[in-house]
Design an enzyme around this catalytic site. Structure first.
Site, PDB file in Angstrom:
ATOM      1  N   LYS A   1       0.833  -1.209   0.000  1.00 51.88           N
ATOM      2  CA  LYS A   1       0.000   0.000   0.000  1.00 51.88           C
ATOM      3  C   LYS A   1       0.868   1.259   0.000  1.00 51.88           C
ATOM      4  O   LYS A   1       0.634   2.179  -0.773  1.00 51.88           O
ATOM      5  CB  LYS A   1      -0.896   0.008   1.247  1.00 51.88           C
ATOM      6  CG  LYS A   1      -1.574   1.335   1.476  1.00 51.88           C
ATOM      7  CD  LYS A   1      -2.373   1.371   2.756  1.00 51.88           C
ATOM      8  CE  LYS A   1      -1.625   1.832   3.966  1.00 51.88           C
ATOM      9  NZ  LYS A   1      -1.413   3.275   4.087  1.00 51.88           N
ATOM     10  N   ASN A   2       1.855   1.298   0.880  1.00 50.91           N
ATOM     11  CA  ASN A   2       2.632   2.534   1.009  1.00 50.91           C
ATOM     12  C   ASN A   2       3.527   2.798  -0.193  1.00 50.91           C
ATOM     13  O   ASN A   2       4.041   3.898  -0.362  1.00 50.91           O
ATOM     14  CB  ASN A   2       3.471   2.512   2.294  1.00 50.91           C
ATOM     15  CG  ASN A   2       2.600   2.713   3.522  1.00 50.91           C
ATOM     16  OD1 ASN A   2       1.410   2.992   3.407  1.00 50.91           O
ATOM     17  ND2 ASN A   2       3.197   2.565   4.692  1.00 50.91           N
TER      18      ASN A   2
ATOM     19  N   ARG B   1      -4.438  10.932   4.285  1.00 44.95           N
ATOM     20  CA  ARG B   1      -3.400  11.939   4.376  1.00 44.95           C
ATOM     21  C   ARG B   1      -2.374  11.810   3.241  1.00 44.95           C
ATOM     22  O   ARG B   1      -1.838  12.803   2.752  1.00 44.95           O
ATOM     23  CB  ARG B   1      -2.730  11.746   5.729  1.00 44.95           C
ATOM     24  CG  ARG B   1      -1.787  12.791   6.074  1.00 44.95           C
ATOM     25  CD  ARG B   1      -1.193  12.538   7.433  1.00 44.95           C
ATOM     26  NE  ARG B   1      -0.402  13.692   7.794  1.00 44.95           N
ATOM     27  CZ  ARG B   1       0.782  13.922   7.305  1.00 44.95           C
ATOM     28  NH1 ARG B   1       1.340  13.066   6.481  1.00 44.95           N
ATOM     29  NH2 ARG B   1       1.439  15.016   7.646  1.00 44.95           N
TER      30      ARG B   1
ATOM     31  N   CYS C   1      -4.508  13.445  12.732  1.00 44.01           N
ATOM     32  CA  CYS C   1      -5.105  12.128  12.534  1.00 44.01           C
ATOM     33  C   CYS C   1      -4.908  11.360  13.818  1.00 44.01           C
ATOM     34  O   CYS C   1      -4.262  11.841  14.742  1.00 44.01           O
ATOM     35  CB  CYS C   1      -4.501  11.406  11.341  1.00 44.01           C
ATOM     36  SG  CYS C   1      -2.879  10.783  11.671  1.00 44.01           S
TER      37      CYS C   1
ATOM     38  N   ARG D   1       1.237  14.972  12.704  1.00 44.72           N
ATOM     39  CA  ARG D   1       1.696  14.693  11.332  1.00 44.72           C
ATOM     40  C   ARG D   1       1.697  15.947  10.457  1.00 44.72           C
ATOM     41  O   ARG D   1       0.820  16.156   9.622  1.00 44.72           O
ATOM     42  CB  ARG D   1       0.848  13.594  10.690  1.00 44.72           C
ATOM     43  CG  ARG D   1       0.915  12.318  11.462  1.00 44.72           C
ATOM     44  CD  ARG D   1       0.146  11.229  10.791  1.00 44.72           C
ATOM     45  NE  ARG D   1       0.963  10.426   9.910  1.00 44.72           N
ATOM     46  CZ  ARG D   1       0.520   9.327   9.317  1.00 44.72           C
ATOM     47  NH1 ARG D   1      -0.697   8.938   9.478  1.00 44.72           N
ATOM     48  NH2 ARG D   1       1.302   8.637   8.534  1.00 44.72           N
TER      49      ARG D   1
ATOM     50  N   ASP E   1       4.905   0.980  11.971  1.00 46.13           N
ATOM     51  CA  ASP E   1       3.643   0.342  11.565  1.00 46.13           C
ATOM     52  C   ASP E   1       3.497  -1.079  12.124  1.00 46.13           C
ATOM     53  O   ASP E   1       2.411  -1.655  12.055  1.00 46.13           O
ATOM     54  CB  ASP E   1       3.529   0.311  10.032  1.00 46.13           C
ATOM     55  CG  ASP E   1       3.235   1.696   9.467  1.00 46.13           C
ATOM     56  OD1 ASP E   1       2.921   2.608  10.257  1.00 46.13           O
ATOM     57  OD2 ASP E   1       3.327   1.874   8.242  1.00 46.13           O
TER      58      ASP E   1
ATOM     59  N   ARG F   1      -8.421  -0.341   4.995  1.00 43.16           N
ATOM     60  CA  ARG F   1      -7.611   0.670   4.298  1.00 43.16           C
ATOM     61  C   ARG F   1      -6.269   0.088   3.858  1.00 43.16           C
ATOM     62  O   ARG F   1      -5.690   0.538   2.875  1.00 43.16           O
ATOM     63  CB  ARG F   1      -7.325   1.852   5.223  1.00 43.16           C
ATOM     64  CG  ARG F   1      -8.465   2.826   5.379  1.00 43.16           C
ATOM     65  CD  ARG F   1      -8.009   4.018   6.174  1.00 43.16           C
ATOM     66  NE  ARG F   1      -6.729   4.509   5.654  1.00 43.16           N
ATOM     67  CZ  ARG F   1      -5.866   5.243   6.340  1.00 43.16           C
ATOM     68  NH1 ARG F   1      -6.121   5.592   7.570  1.00 43.16           N
ATOM     69  NH2 ARG F   1      -4.738   5.650   5.782  1.00 43.16           N
TER      70      ARG F   1
END
Ligand code: UD1
Length: 418
Positions: free
Chosen positions: A22-23, A93, A117, A122, A305, A398
């Site tokens: 995802k990132n 974001r 968030c 952030r 994470d 997500r």
């Protein structure tokens, strides 16, 4: 809203496959805005964040078409709208990343400020500082940031903190900018190297991605390209911890083990066994989990994470572990929920939590507060005695592709209910 019902206690066994990262995908999609032609990106995970990013690009005027379930073609040549609206940016974001490519290619961009968030303030100051060093004028107002530059130029940017998003935003902008840009104290996360690979296939001249200093020699034009997304190291890590916490044995296929050395080391310290195969890793949970201290750090340090998922695991260890979070200032939202399941965890400060291991967790109704906190609750529930009811799982969706069916495939008793 969907929920997960999980009846814990089954040691997970079998093979589980990791999806694309995802990132990595989100900045790769932003890169397509720079090209004078379509880009085809494969191994794309079908996630809520991916859908949101596609909507952001379409709002700008890009065309996106799914060619296969995991392959998308994005053509950014039709972009005419240079504004990313608040209702999209607030849900994700990471969409702030379109600022750099838009201002580099079109000379102007207006993007909603992402705001706070669940896991901290952030800020985006480093993104802006970098663009200013490249000649952009920044204006803020009405909750938006506007960046303008008739022509960006190369510049020397020192990041006070190796921010992943800022490094990516600046690499993207610098690729289509006259002159040489040097990013000092750049983030070294594997997703940065993946972005560099796509940019290079598009014709960019990027050196040093994956190290502390990235040098970008800007070019006048970038072309469309094809790219396969790297596997998701955080998803892989979550499955490795799932094997360990349930005392099971999992073969995690497509695990990018070279990107997960810190987790591998920590799992070994707790007593788990790890066998690294060809393109996969096998993890066997220990009989008794040994307590270990853990500190999150920028890559190649232990990833923030995977802090919450590992804390769920340490909640069942023999002994006391100290978990220190250095990346985000408010990333212990999962603690209160883990305590509802019987974990003995004391938050000592915004940065430190003491985990006193307990012999068992019990199922409970709990709520996911963010993506990785949600993953921690799934792991705790898989190991707990009895049934857990996890709400707000849209956070989990997500970032984890079909996590329920993947876990069911290795023996978990997990059900998605409305
Ligand atoms: C990315 C990841 C996220 C991961 C994080 C850290 C994506 C889509 N998300 O987020 O999953 O947890 O890296 O590995 O890739 N900061 C500033 N000013 C800035 C930018 C950041 O002070 O301009 C601070 C943040 O508040 C935070 C820290 O730097 O405390 C790390 O943030 P950053 O590395 O930018 O994370 P993201 O790119 O947002």
């Amino acid at each position: 809203m969907d929920r997960f019902l999980i009846r814990g206690g089954n040691p997970l066994k079998g093979k589980i496959r990791v999806s694309g990262a995802k990132n990595a995908v989100l900045p790769l999609f932003a890169a397509t805005l720079l090209a004078d032609g379509p880009c085809t990106i494969s191994n794309v995970p079908r996630l809520r964040d991916v859908t949101t990013m596609v909507r952001v690009l379409e709002t700008l005027g890009a065309k996106a078409e799914w060619l296969e379930p995991d392959t998308i073609r994005i053509d950014g040549t039709g972009v005419t709208n240079l504004e990313a609206p608040y209702d999209l940016v607030k849900t994700m974001r990471a969409s702030f990343i379109v600022l750099g490519p838009l201002v580099a290619k079109h000379g102007y961009a207006r993007v909603a400020l992402p705001g706070g968030c669940a896991i901290g303030v952030r800020q985006v100051d480093l993104h802006l500082k970098g663009l200013q060093a490249m000649g952009a004028t920044i204006e803020m107002g009405e909750g938006y940031i506007a960046a303008r530059a008739s022509k960006l130029h190369g510049g020397l940017v020192y990041l006070d903190f190796p921010s992943v998003g800022a490094t990516e935003n600046l690499m993207l902008a610098a690729s289509l900018t006259q002159g040489v840009t040097v990013i000092e104290n750049a983030a070294m996360e594997p997703e940065i190297s993946d972005l560099a690979r796509l940019l290079i296939s598009m014709g960019a001249r990027v050196k040093g991605a994956g190290s502390k200093v990235i040098e970008v020699h800007g070019v006048e034009k970038l072309q469309g390209a094809q790219h396969r997304v790297i596997p998701d190291r955080i998803e892989a890590g979550t499955f490795m911890i799932a094997a360990a916490i349930t005392g099971g044995h999992l073969t995690v296929e497509e695990a990018p083990i070279d990107m997960l050395e810190s987790l591998t080391a920590k799992l070994l310290e707790t007593g788990a066994s790890i066998y690294i195969g060809d393109g996969s890793v096998e993890v066997t949970g220990p009989r008794t989990i040994r307590a270990v201290n853990l500190t999150t750090q920028p890559h190649p340090g232990y990833p923030t994470d995977l802090q919450a998922p590992f804390m769920a695991y340490l909640a069942l260890a023999k002994g006391t572990s100290l978990v220190t979070e250095t990346i985000f200032e408010n990333r212990f939202m999962h603690v209160a929920e883990l305590r509802r399941m019987g974990a003995d965890i004391q938050v000592q400060s915004a940065r430190g939590a003491l985990v006193n291991g307990t012999t068992h967790l019990s199922g409970a109704p709990v709520m996911a507060s963010d993506l990785r906190a949600g993953a921690a609750l799934v792991l705790a529930a898989l190991a707990a005695q009895g049934e857990s009811d996890i709400s707000r799982i849209y956070h989990i969706d997500r970032g984890y592709e079909r996590i329920d069916s993947k876990l069911r495939g290795v023996g978990a008793d997990i059900e998605r209910v409305q």
